[in-house]
Design a protein around this motif. Structure first.
Motif, PDB file in Angstrom:
ATOM      1  N   GLY A   5       0.724   6.714  -2.200  1.00 48.60           N
ATOM      2  CA  GLY A   5       0.465   5.361  -1.733  1.00 48.60           C
ATOM      3  C   GLY A   5       1.594   4.862  -0.880  1.00 48.60           C
ATOM      4  N   ASP A   6       1.453   3.662  -0.344  1.00 47.92           N
ATOM      5  CA  ASP A   6       2.439   3.123   0.582  1.00 47.92           C
ATOM      6  C   ASP A   6       3.433   2.157  -0.051  1.00 47.92           C
ATOM      7  N   LEU A   7       3.028   1.424  -1.079  1.00 47.68           N
ATOM      8  CA  LEU A   7       3.881   0.390  -1.642  1.00 47.68           C
ATOM      9  C   LEU A   7       4.055   0.590  -3.143  1.00 47.68           C
ATOM     10  N   HIS A   8       5.309   0.550  -3.613  1.00 49.23           N
ATOM     11  CA  HIS A   8       5.613   0.764  -5.032  1.00 49.23           C
ATOM     12  C   HIS A   8       6.774  -0.107  -5.428  1.00 49.23           C
ATOM     13  N   PRO A   9       6.832  -0.807  -6.527  1.00 50.91           N
ATOM     14  CA  PRO A   9       5.647  -1.174  -7.291  1.00 50.91           C
ATOM     15  C   PRO A   9       4.762  -2.093  -6.459  1.00 50.91           C
ATOM     16  N   ILE A  10       3.539  -2.258  -6.853  1.00 50.40           N
ATOM     17  CA  ILE A  10       2.590  -2.987  -6.024  1.00 50.40           C
ATOM     18  C   ILE A  10       1.828  -4.012  -6.856  1.00 50.40           C
ATOM     19  N   GLY A  11       1.603  -5.140  -6.252  1.00 49.76           N
ATOM     20  CA  GLY A  11       0.762  -6.174  -6.844  1.00 49.76           C
ATOM     21  C   GLY A  11      -0.424  -6.396  -5.929  1.00 49.76           C
ATOM     22  N   ASP A  13      -0.897  -8.772  -3.754  1.00 53.39           N
ATOM     23  CA  ASP A  13      -0.530  -9.221  -2.407  1.00 53.39           C
ATOM     24  C   ASP A  13       0.951  -9.014  -2.096  1.00 53.39           C
ATOM     25  N   TRP A  14       1.581  -8.045  -2.746  1.00 56.26           N
ATOM     26  CA  TRP A  14       2.983  -7.765  -2.492  1.00 56.26           C
ATOM     27  C   TRP A  14       3.257  -6.298  -2.822  1.00 56.26           C
ATOM     28  N   GLY A  15       4.393  -5.819  -2.390  1.00 59.89           N
ATOM     29  CA  GLY A  15       4.781  -4.451  -2.710  1.00 59.89           C
ATOM     30  C   GLY A  15       6.131  -4.119  -2.116  1.00 59.89           C
ATOM     31  N   THR A  16       6.661  -2.987  -2.498  1.00 67.27           N
ATOM     32  CA  THR A  16       7.935  -2.483  -2.006  1.00 67.27           C
ATOM     33  C   THR A  16       7.653  -1.188  -1.257  1.00 67.27           C
ATOM     34  N   GLN A  17       8.196  -1.059  -0.055  1.00 70.16           N
ATOM     35  CA  GLN A  17       8.030   0.192   0.679  1.00 70.16           C
ATOM     36  C   GLN A  17       8.571   1.331  -0.178  1.00 70.16           C
ATOM     37  N   LYS A  18       7.900   2.462  -0.146  1.00 72.21           N
ATOM     38  CA  LYS A  18       8.258   3.593  -1.011  1.00 72.21           C
ATOM     39  C   LYS A  18       9.718   4.007  -0.814  1.00 72.21           C
TER      40      LYS A  18
END
Length: 50
Positions: A5-11, A13-18
């Motif tokens: 996936g692209d974003l971790h951790p992910i909600g 409408d938000w996320g952190t770039q891997k």
């Protein structure tokens, strides 16, 4: 380590770039488990993400 996936951790409408998430993992290991920093770095390098 963080899966696909692209974003971790992910909600919803938000996320952190891997890449940033891996950096945070390393910072956490360095701060709380410094004796494990080298093996974690080796694992990330072997997987090609660091």
């Amino acid at each position: 380590m963080l899966g696909d996936g692209d974003l971790h951790p992910i909600g919803q409408d938000w996320g952190t770039q891997k890449g940033d998430a891996y950096e945070l993992v390393l910072l956490g290991v360095r701060a709380y488990c410094p004796k494990h920093e080298a093996p974690v770095k080796d694992e990330l390098r072997t997987s090609g993400v660091y």
